[in-house]
Design an enzyme around this catalytic site. Structure first.
Site, short mmCIF file in Angstrom:
data_model
loop_
_atom_site.label_atom_id
_atom_site.label_comp_id
_atom_site.label_asym_id
_atom_site.label_seq_id
_atom_site.Cartn_x
_atom_site.Cartn_y
_atom_site.Cartn_z
N CYS A 1 -5.04 5.57 6.65
CA CYS A 1 -3.64 6.24 5.97
C CYS A 1 -3.78 7.62 5.88
O CYS A 1 -4.90 8.17 6.46
CB CYS A 1 -3.36 5.43 4.88
SG CYS A 1 -4.49 5.70 3.35
N ARG B 1 -2.87 2.95 0.09
CA ARG B 1 -2.56 1.92 1.19
C ARG B 1 -3.90 1.32 1.93
O ARG B 1 -3.99 0.40 2.31
CB ARG B 1 -1.55 2.53 2.54
CG ARG B 1 -0.14 2.71 1.77
CD ARG B 1 0.43 3.70 2.82
NE ARG B 1 0.19 5.04 2.77
CZ ARG B 1 0.97 5.75 3.62
NH1 ARG B 1 2.05 5.54 4.43
NH2 ARG B 1 0.38 6.89 3.56
#
EC number: 3.1.3.48
Length: 187
Positions: free
Chosen positions: A11, A17
């Site tokens: 990410c 994430r």
């Protein structure tokens, strides 16, 4: 790289994430001998996972301890058998970083769609086999709309944004885990 293969999750900052996905995926397939790690295209190097991502993992019984953000390097991409990105934009950035990765870098949602409805042939083992299967299905599976193709970035946006991220991951990760579970052991 292990015999079963290596997966890299990417990410932007590598604090929300990608560590969340990394730890969930590792908890789900770690017993298969697959190495799972993560990095960021503009990583907050050395920073721990965001408190919110860590809390979500811990609530789900997944170990969130000891994580530190890493900057994506070409070597990381080249040493992976599969790179899963939070968005298609990340996929483009990864391929720009390491053009050799073009054939095995996928946005997570796209990879989920490609392997989700496929039966992994018996006797197939290793991450590279899933990459080949996903690649072979590219013309058979309709691509998602752009608005539905990525995992939203919750960085500094509060608990609701993290809950949305977790929900998006929960929608696309199970087919990936199921595909890995269909692989034959490599030992």
């Amino acid at each position: 790289m292990t015999d079963a293969g290596a997966v890299l999750v990417v990410c932007t900052g590598n604090v929300c994430r990608s560590p969340y996905i990394e730890r969930l995926l590792r908890a789900s397939i770690g017993d298969l001998g697959v190495q799972v790690s993560s990095a960021g295209t503009m990583a907050l190097v050395g920073e721990p996972m965001s408190e919110e991502s860590s809390e979500l993992l811990t609530q789900g019984g997944v170990d969130a301890e000891g994580f530190l953000a890493r900057q994506l390097t070409p070597a990381m991409v080249e040493q992976a058998d599969l790179v899963l990105t939070a968005t298609r934009e990340h996929r483009s950035e990864v391929v720009r970083t390491a053009p050799r990765g073009l054939r095995y870098v996928f946005a997570l949602a796209d990879f989920s769609d490609l392997v989700g409805a496929a039966d992994v042939p018996s006797g197939v083992s290793g991450v590279a086999a899933l990459v080949a299967l996903a690649s072979s299905r590219r013309g058979e599976v309709e691509a998602r709309d752009v608005d539905d193709s990525g995992i939203d970035d919750p960085f500094r946006q509060g608990h609701e944004a993290y809950a949305r991220m977790a929900s998006q991951v929960e929608q696309v990760l199970p087919p990936v885990v199921a595909a890995f579970r269909q692989l034959s052991p490599t030992y």
